[in-house]
Write an enzyme that holds these catalytic residues in place. Sequence first.
Site, mmCIF file in Angstrom:
data_model
loop_
_atom_site.group_PDB
_atom_site.id
_atom_site.type_symbol
_atom_site.label_atom_id
_atom_site.label_comp_id
_atom_site.label_asym_id
_atom_site.label_seq_id
_atom_site.Cartn_x
_atom_site.Cartn_y
_atom_site.Cartn_z
ATOM 1 C CG HIS A 1 -1.741 -1.199 1.396
ATOM 2 N ND1 HIS A 1 -2.579 -1.660 0.411
ATOM 3 C CD2 HIS A 1 -1.856 -2.076 2.435
ATOM 4 C CE1 HIS A 1 -3.184 -2.764 0.824
ATOM 5 N NE2 HIS A 1 -2.749 -3.044 2.044
ATOM 6 C CG ASP B 1 -4.538 -4.884 9.547
ATOM 7 O OD1 ASP B 1 -3.634 -5.739 9.450
ATOM 8 O OD2 ASP B 1 -4.728 -4.007 8.689
ATOM 9 C CB SER C 1 4.000 18.257 -36.435
ATOM 10 O OG SER C 1 4.595 17.001 -36.610
ATOM 11 C CG ASP D 1 1.637 12.553 -30.829
ATOM 12 O OD1 ASP D 1 2.620 12.342 -31.565
ATOM 13 O OD2 ASP D 1 1.612 13.442 -29.959
ATOM 14 C CG HIS E 1 -6.063 -5.940 1.467
ATOM 15 N ND1 HIS E 1 -7.017 -5.296 2.201
ATOM 16 C CD2 HIS E 1 -4.870 -5.716 2.082
ATOM 17 C CE1 HIS E 1 -6.439 -4.704 3.242
ATOM 18 N NE2 HIS E 1 -5.141 -4.940 3.188
#
Length: 583
Positions: A60, A115, A448, A404, A222
């Site tokens: 985490h 926990d 460009s 692109d 999780h």
Amino acid sequence: MEPKKKLINAADSCVDEALCGLVRASGGLSLLKGHRVVLQSDLEKLKGKVALLSGGGSGHEPAHGGYVGAGMLSAAVAGGVFASPPPASILAAILSLHNAGASGVLVIVKNYTGDRLNFGLAAEQARNHGVAVDMVIVAEDCAFDQPSKAGRRGLCGTVFIHKLAGALAEEGRPLDQIVSKVTEVLKGIGTLGVSLSPCSVPGCLPSFELPPGDMELGLGIHGEPGIKRSKVASADEVVKTMIDHMTNPNSQSHLPVKSGDNVVVCVNNLGALSCLEMAVVTRAAFMCLEGRGVVVARVMSGSFMTSLEMAGVSLSLMKADQETLRLFDAKTSAPAWPNLSSVCVSGRSYMTVPRAASTRPQDEQHSEGPLSPVMRKALERICSTLSEKQEELNSLDRASGDGDCGNTHAQAARTIQEWLRDHVVPGCPGKLLSVLAGLVQEKMGGSSGAVGFLHFVVIHAFFPPHSSTCVSEIVLMNLNILQRHLSFRYGGAEPGDRTMLDALCPAVDELMKLTTAPPGGELAVLQAAVQKAALGAESTRNLTAKAGRASYIAAERVTLPDPGAVAVAAIFRAVLESLEGQK
């Protein structure tokens, strides 16, 4: 299916090595030998104050070790990936804080069974050692309309509690006052997550399957799946869905938010969203909340409680009065806490108006002339050609760049088409040149965009002058100067470097013959210029790139023509076809 590749040394050692990396990178942190515990390195400063402890499974990051520092956590205990830490390490952390002279220890726990059991057991053992310990359970998940017996999960809203409790502890508040304050604040915190992909524990397969184009709403941190699966929608729609669900009064776990409320918003990256996506989601959160009359007092956007590499985001809202904001704004040395603004972000002017400038050429009023219909037809043909070639140019660009090039040219085409719908084409080619240069430079990005100015300068040279040969000569001279100025001084490219210049330069050289062409011979010059542009574009297939993004790619992998050169050749060809069609 094989486990997803991760940039680690070994699954068994990744947690310890990650903790080591965190601590080595911060002078204010240390590790408790023999345990996965991150501590403040200056524990003596805790004497007489309440110490804060939190933790949970790894994966985490930056939670929870990144929130250790003055003004936040005193220590954080890490378990294995997505696994609760063992009671022995939790107890060792509590005793370390107690032995440093802390007046008490507040344990902040996310509401997960493992926990609660492990931190609770360690807290009981600590009390047997004479430590003043209290525990706050964070359970702010808004996913379930009817939570099960296990209750609501603890998610990223936990970070709010770390911050507020840490500020109170830094001020020297007693344990009972801190518990009372954060317990009250917890009633006004809610979190909901959404993801476009699952995640995978190192060495394991993904936690769940999510088909392409689907998203999961209400998932935990999780890797467990959520409460609802649907097709991916726009960022605005996804954020609205999330906030609607979070504030739905028919849900037992909703967060009651009404117009006029002040909130702190946390836009939390679950692991793999780009910074660009995060900024888009943050804007959407502002728009949605302010559209309901909610005042966004503070906002934090980034990675605060992740789920490994999950491509998702969670939104946490905390209702906040002035005292809550004061605590939220208090300074902290925790390395993962962002440098936030301490002023209300709703209601402020966030646009800076530029100083008045001269009128842009594209905004001026123009008069038509004899050449206007011819030039309009040519522009329309160029624009349609660039739109048609969008995917072809993108495909060529993907082989040697970011893919692109077609989008960039199509954007320029759309911009010109929009201008043509509302404006007359000026009879003076020089004025048209100024208009096109202004449009292209403003709307067409990338290299460009800069060289695009040259694309449209060329257009003027295709038409016979409306007054004298002098005009044509001047335009061609400027075209030649611009071509070389842009190439050498700014772009760093020259003919032979496999860029659009390989098509542009030989065509320009051919167009220089317009100044000496006999009456009626202009079209032949243009035909030759078109042929030179096409040959130049094709020649880039065999050239080694020395400029542009393609120059960073191995030559043997770059075997297609340069997309910019192909675009230049296409523009020349479009103008020629337009003029031939009017003969």
